[in-house]
Design a protein around this motif. Structure first.
Motif, PDB file in Angstrom:
ATOM      1  N   TRP A 180       0.817  -1.214   0.000  1.00 15.98           N
ATOM      2  CA  TRP A 180       0.000   0.000   0.000  1.00 15.98           C
ATOM      3  C   TRP A 180       0.856   1.273   0.000  1.00 15.98           C
ATOM      4  O   TRP A 180       0.350   2.360   0.233  1.00 15.98           O
ATOM      5  CB  TRP A 180      -0.911   0.010   1.225  1.00 15.98           C
ATOM      6  CG  TRP A 180      -1.861  -1.137   1.282  1.00 15.98           C
ATOM      7  CD1 TRP A 180      -1.833  -2.168   2.173  1.00 15.98           C
ATOM      8  CD2 TRP A 180      -2.972  -1.393   0.428  1.00 15.98           C
ATOM      9  NE1 TRP A 180      -2.858  -3.038   1.930  1.00 15.98           N
ATOM     10  CE2 TRP A 180      -3.581  -2.581   0.860  1.00 15.98           C
ATOM     11  CE3 TRP A 180      -3.517  -0.729  -0.678  1.00 15.98           C
ATOM     12  CZ2 TRP A 180      -4.698  -3.128   0.248  1.00 15.98           C
ATOM     13  CZ3 TRP A 180      -4.635  -1.263  -1.293  1.00 15.98           C
ATOM     14  CH2 TRP A 180      -5.210  -2.445  -0.835  1.00 15.98           C
ATOM     15  N   GLU A 181       2.143   1.107  -0.221  1.00 20.58           N
ATOM     16  CA  GLU A 181       3.029   2.277  -0.222  1.00 20.58           C
ATOM     17  C   GLU A 181       2.559   3.272  -1.278  1.00 20.58           C
ATOM     18  O   GLU A 181       2.320   2.926  -2.439  1.00 20.58           O
ATOM     19  CB  GLU A 181       4.463   1.860  -0.533  1.00 20.58           C
ATOM     20  CG  GLU A 181       5.457   3.019  -0.461  1.00 20.58           C
ATOM     21  CD  GLU A 181       6.880   2.565  -0.738  1.00 20.58           C
ATOM     22  OE1 GLU A 181       7.723   3.428  -1.019  1.00 20.58           O
ATOM     23  OE2 GLU A 181       7.139   1.346  -0.665  1.00 20.58           O
ATOM     24  N   LYS A 182       2.401   4.495  -0.876  1.00 19.08           N
ATOM     25  CA  LYS A 182       1.881   5.522  -1.782  1.00 19.08           C
ATOM     26  C   LYS A 182       2.900   5.844  -2.863  1.00 19.08           C
ATOM     27  O   LYS A 182       4.070   6.107  -2.581  1.00 19.08           O
ATOM     28  CB  LYS A 182       1.528   6.788  -1.002  1.00 19.08           C
ATOM     29  CG  LYS A 182       0.820   7.833  -1.859  1.00 19.08           C
ATOM     30  CD  LYS A 182       0.374   9.025  -1.023  1.00 19.08           C
ATOM     31  CE  LYS A 182      -0.385  10.025  -1.892  1.00 19.08           C
ATOM     32  NZ  LYS A 182      -0.828  11.201  -1.089  1.00 19.08           N
ATOM     33  N   ALA A 183       2.445   5.806  -4.108  1.00 21.90           N
ATOM     34  CA  ALA A 183       3.328   6.149  -5.222  1.00 21.90           C
ATOM     35  C   ALA A 183       3.680   7.640  -5.163  1.00 21.90           C
ATOM     36  O   ALA A 183       2.914   8.459  -4.638  1.00 21.90           O
ATOM     37  CB  ALA A 183       2.644   5.827  -6.542  1.00 21.90           C
ATOM     38  N   LEU A 184       4.837   7.969  -5.687  1.00 17.72           N
ATOM     39  CA  LEU A 184       5.248   9.373  -5.701  1.00 17.72           C
ATOM     40  C   LEU A 184       4.286  10.228  -6.511  1.00 17.72           C
ATOM     41  O   LEU A 184       4.049  11.394  -6.187  1.00 17.72           O
ATOM     42  CB  LEU A 184       6.661   9.495  -6.290  1.00 17.72           C
ATOM     43  CG  LEU A 184       7.803   8.984  -5.413  1.00 17.72           C
ATOM     44  CD1 LEU A 184       9.127   9.064  -6.167  1.00 17.72           C
ATOM     45  CD2 LEU A 184       7.887   9.779  -4.112  1.00 17.72           C
ATOM     46  N   TYR A 185       3.706   9.626  -7.556  1.00 13.61           N
ATOM     47  CA  TYR A 185       2.786  10.366  -8.413  1.00 13.61           C
ATOM     48  C   TYR A 185       1.524   9.547  -8.669  1.00 13.61           C
ATOM     49  O   TYR A 185       1.604   8.355  -8.965  1.00 13.61           O
ATOM     50  CB  TYR A 185       3.466  10.743  -9.734  1.00 13.61           C
ATOM     51  CG  TYR A 185       4.641  11.655  -9.515  1.00 13.61           C
ATOM     52  CD1 TYR A 185       4.445  13.023  -9.321  1.00 13.61           C
ATOM     53  CD2 TYR A 185       5.938  11.152  -9.432  1.00 13.61           C
ATOM     54  CE1 TYR A 185       5.520  13.861  -9.061  1.00 13.61           C
ATOM     55  CE2 TYR A 185       7.012  11.986  -9.168  1.00 13.61           C
ATOM     56  CZ  TYR A 185       6.797  13.343  -8.986  1.00 13.61           C
ATOM     57  OH  TYR A 185       7.850  14.168  -8.718  1.00 13.61           O
ATOM     58  N   GLY A 243       1.214  15.083  -7.804  1.00 11.30           N
ATOM     59  CA  GLY A 243       2.394  14.801  -6.986  1.00 11.30           C
ATOM     60  C   GLY A 243       2.693  15.970  -6.076  1.00 11.30           C
ATOM     61  O   GLY A 243       1.936  16.942  -6.014  1.00 11.30           O
ATOM     62  N   LYS A 244       3.813  15.886  -5.373  1.00 10.59           N
ATOM     63  CA  LYS A 244       4.137  16.933  -4.401  1.00 10.59           C
ATOM     64  C   LYS A 244       4.274  18.300  -5.063  1.00 10.59           C
ATOM     65  O   LYS A 244       3.949  19.332  -4.468  1.00 10.59           O
ATOM     66  CB  LYS A 244       5.413  16.568  -3.646  1.00 10.59           C
ATOM     67  CG  LYS A 244       6.655  16.432  -4.529  1.00 10.59           C
ATOM     68  CD  LYS A 244       7.884  16.045  -3.711  1.00 10.59           C
ATOM     69  CE  LYS A 244       9.114  15.937  -4.610  1.00 10.59           C
ATOM     70  NZ  LYS A 244      10.330  15.586  -3.844  1.00 10.59           N
ATOM     71  N   GLU A 245       4.723  18.315  -6.328  1.00  7.31           N
ATOM     72  CA  GLU A 245       4.908  19.599  -7.019  1.00  7.31           C
ATOM     73  C   GLU A 245       3.583  20.291  -7.295  1.00  7.31           C
ATOM     74  O   GLU A 245       3.497  21.523  -7.295  1.00  7.31           O
ATOM     75  CB  GLU A 245       5.658  19.398  -8.341  1.00  7.31           C
ATOM     76  CG  GLU A 245       7.115  18.975  -8.186  1.00  7.31           C
ATOM     77  CD  GLU A 245       7.284  17.478  -7.988  1.00  7.31           C
ATOM     78  OE1 GLU A 245       8.425  17.033  -7.788  1.00  7.31           O
ATOM     79  OE2 GLU A 245       6.262  16.747  -8.055  1.00  7.31           O
ATOM     80  N   THR A 246       2.519  19.501  -7.541  1.00 15.20           N
ATOM     81  CA  THR A 246       1.226  20.120  -7.854  1.00 15.20           C
ATOM     82  C   THR A 246       0.545  20.672  -6.610  1.00 15.20           C
ATOM     83  O   THR A 246      -0.469  21.367  -6.717  1.00 15.20           O
ATOM     84  CB  THR A 246       0.291  19.114  -8.556  1.00 15.20           C
ATOM     85  OG1 THR A 246       0.105  17.959  -7.729  1.00 15.20           O
ATOM     86  CG2 THR A 246       0.871  18.688  -9.892  1.00 15.20           C
TER      87      THR A 246
END
Length: 393
Positions: free
Chosen positions: A168-173, A186-189
């Motif tokens: 269940w590890e959250k994908a980076l995007y 993702g974190k940038e958005t």
């Protein structure tokens, strides 16, 4: 047992919902996945296995791709709809058609409730609820993630406690792929100043050899690619494969969410952006000035209503009737040049091209009026402005 239809994507949220609805609330769960162009056969089987592992009583996979094109994408293309002049409503429109398919399934199986895994923080909760309230007005809407304000960690712990183990590890995007484009979060958005890195986009640049392609439109719909006739859905898929190799169609959309906050999402929509640009260029050659002006206004309203989940409002059918009528002469061939990270329309050929009129050419000799006619027209055309300045000088 009470029966609930669950909109099932197979991710963490809907996996939690499937187990919670059956184990804790005692429902007979019918899990339904709606494909609007993003799932292949392998993914379809994986989703079926996941749903049954979670203990649902029945799993359905509904393919809405053709319906999505015919009753959604077609009008977005006719209207050249780009939200805030940027975003082709890739996910916005998908969610509406997924919600309608889920609602029809709930009515068909005689469910007493309908459920989805949306949180309380985004647009999708509104789109789903709005459609369900309209098409299933007597059914209870259950949203465990939103109602219980669950964290990701709480959902994972619950599933583990019920012997549902997975990575269940959250994908980076986060990626949401469909026929009319792919969203990328993702974190940038979550910021206002960062752009998504190259590796965040699902398609990477694989060719630097520039080429030109030809798209044939008939009554506003794409009917052939490089001379090969096919149905619009297949043409969209084929064009996406060609254009995405050039890393075309990437951008970040910034807009106002339905719930009143600003949102930012990346997307990749190679085929939609190429088709909209090509279609719009053809229209500029074959439609009148006022057709173009009024159509832009109505298309903007259509896109906004679609974005906010108001597809079932009767005004949408009224605008669609106008859009269809406007496309009668939007027929011709458009040439598009593709290059890494960019494309442009070279030109069009159409029997309805108003630029090829025998009356006259822009900036050249004319055959329909005299020099005195032009002089008189300019004088009268200036009259209103002349009167204003004469009075206020």
């Amino acid at each position: 047992m009470k029966k609930v239809v669950l909109a099932f994507s197979g991710g963490l949220d809907t996996s939690y919902c499937a187990k919670y609805l059956s184990k804790d609330l005692g429902y007979e769960v019918v899990a339904v996945t709606v494909n609007t162009g993003g799932f292949d056969a392998e993914e379809k089987e994986r989703l079926r296995e996941r749903a049954l592992q979670l203990g649902v009583s029945k799993y359905e996979f509904i393919d809405e791709t053709e319906n999505f094109y015919q009753n959604g994408i077609r009008y977005l293309l006719f209207g050249n709809v780009l939200k805030n002049n940027t975003y082709p409503l890739s996910v916005s429109a998908e969610r509406v058609f997924q919600a309608m398919a889920i609602a029809h399934a709930a009515n068909r199986v005689g469910a007493s409730a309908i459920a989805h895994g949306s949180t309380g923080a985004g647009n999708d909760q509104i789109r789903f609820d709005l459609v369900f309230h309209t098409l299933c007005p007597e059914m209870e809407i259950i949203t465990p993630i939103r109602d219980r304000q669950l964290s990701r960690e709480e959902e994972i712990e619950y599933l583990k406690a019920n012997n549902i183990n997975d990575n269940w590890e959250k994908a980076l995007y986060s990626i949401n792929q469909g026929l009319w484009g792919t969203s990328v979060g993702g974190k940038e958005t979550l910021t206002s100043h960062q752009y998504l890195p190259e590796e965040a986009f699902p398609s990477q640049l694989t060719t630097d050899k520039e080429k030109s392609i030809s798209i044939r439109f008939e009554s506003g719909e794409p009917v052939a690619l490089d001379g090969k006739k096919d149905n619009p859905v297949n043409i969209i898929n084929a064009l996406n494969e060609i254009a995405s190799a050039y890393a075309i169609g990437r951008s970040i959309h910034v807009g106002d969410t339905i719930i009143g906050i600003k949102g930012r999402v990346g997307f990749e929509a190679a085929a939609p952006l190429v088709l909209i640009e090509a279609h719009h260029m053809l229209e500029k050659h074959v439609l009148s000035k006022h057709q173009l002006t009024i159509k832009d206004q109505l298309a903007n309203s259509y896109g906004s209503l679609m974005h906010e989940g108001q597809y079932l409002d009767p005004t949408m059918r009224d605008i669609e009737a106008f859009l269809v009528n406007s496309q009668k002469h939007v027929t011709g061939d458009v040439t598009v040049h593709l290059a890494p990270y960019r494309f442009y329309v070279t030109g069009i050929e159409s029997e309805f091209d108003l630029m090829q009129s025998s009356f006259g050419s822009y900036g050249e000799m004319n055959k329909a009026w005299t020099a005195e006619d032009a002089r008189g027209f300019a004088k009268i055309f200036a009259n209103q402005t002349k009167l204003f300045h004469n009075l206020h000088s």
